[in-house]
Design an enzyme around this catalytic site. Structure first.
Site, short mmCIF file in Angstrom:
data_model
loop_
_atom_site.label_atom_id
_atom_site.label_comp_id
_atom_site.label_asym_id
_atom_site.label_seq_id
_atom_site.Cartn_x
_atom_site.Cartn_y
_atom_site.Cartn_z
N GLY A 46 82.66 54.13 75.61
CA GLY A 46 84.05 54.50 75.35
C GLY A 46 84.41 54.23 73.91
N GLN A 51 89.28 53.12 66.41
CA GLN A 51 88.01 52.47 66.05
C GLN A 51 87.28 53.21 64.93
OE1 GLN A 51 86.88 51.92 70.44
NE2 GLN A 51 85.86 50.22 69.43
N CYS A 95 82.50 45.68 73.09
CA CYS A 95 83.32 46.60 72.31
C CYS A 95 82.55 46.96 71.04
CB CYS A 95 84.64 45.92 71.95
SG CYS A 95 85.75 46.96 71.01
N LEU A 96 82.55 48.25 70.71
CA LEU A 96 81.81 48.68 69.50
C LEU A 96 82.40 48.09 68.22
CD1 LEU A 96 81.14 52.44 70.39
CD2 LEU A 96 79.52 50.54 70.46
N HIS A 137 90.51 49.14 78.96
CA HIS A 137 90.03 48.59 77.68
C HIS A 137 90.39 49.53 76.53
CE1 HIS A 137 86.60 46.68 75.21
NE2 HIS A 137 86.95 47.74 74.50
N GLU A 138 90.18 50.84 76.74
CA GLU A 138 90.44 51.81 75.66
C GLU A 138 91.93 52.00 75.42
OE1 GLU A 138 87.99 52.45 73.85
OE2 GLU A 138 86.41 51.85 75.22
N HIS A 141 93.19 49.45 73.20
CA HIS A 141 92.94 49.72 71.77
C HIS A 141 94.10 50.51 71.15
CE1 HIS A 141 88.98 48.29 70.67
NE2 HIS A 141 88.41 48.83 71.73
NI NI Z 1 86.52 48.45 72.55
#
Ligand code: NI
Length: 172
Positions: A46, A51, A95-96, A137-138, A141
């Site tokens: 995701g 990001q 998380c990236l 989660h997204e 963000h």
């Molecule tokens: Ni994340």
């Protein structure tokens, strides 16, 4: 399509509240293409637009587990949680933007969501399992919230310190 740079903790942009998408333009579809390419390259399941430093309410996702499994790319524009189950579930999240850090987070097990797709159509859908965790989660963000915010202060401070040090080393 292009692979874009993913911003990393403690980049302050991760704390921005992203703006709603007014119209699904060619520019938005191009951004989604870049996000898919960036997400698959990472690799991750995701990605929120912020990001890659684009503060708009757009998420890409693909929950297909193995690389040999057929891709299931999904994009969510202006996604929102309409309701959440009382039942909770725990997943180990990563998380990236916080690479190689994983911790268990408890969230509602099922959520009802509304979002717009890349054709501009509005959908309502029930999400459970990994899908529920990932979409929450997204969406976080898009509101400047990170999964480490759900951890104890001790754990959160520790990870923030680690990434701040790494950023200083990289800059120095
Ligand atoms: Ni994340």
């Amino acid at each position: 399509m292009a692979i874009r740079e993913i911003i990393i903790l403690p980049d302050k942009q991760l704390r921005l509240v992203s703006k709603p998408v007014e119209t699904v333009t060619a520019q938005i579809r191009k951004l989604a293409d870049d996000m898919f390419e960036t997400m698959y390259d990472a690799p991750g399941i995701g990605l929120a637009a912020i990001q890659i430093a684009e503060p708009v309410r757009l998420i890409t996702m693909d929950l297909a587990k193995k690389t040999d499994e057929e891709r299931q790319p999904r994009a969510f524009i202006n996604p929102e949680v309409l309701s959440a189950s009382e039942e909770m579930s725990v997943y180990e999240e990563g998380c990236l933007s916080i690479p190689e850090y994983y911790e268990e987070v408890e969230r509602p097990a099922t959520v009802r969501i509304r979002y717009t797709d890349l054709d501009g159509k509005v959908h309502e859908e029930e999400a459970s399992g990994l899908f529920a965790t990932c979409i929450q989660h997204e969406i976080d963000h898009l509101n400047g919230v990170l999964f480490v915010d759900y951890l104890s202060k001790l754990k959160r401070d520790r990870v923030l310190k680690k990434f701040s040090k790494a950023a200083k080393r990289a800059a120095g």
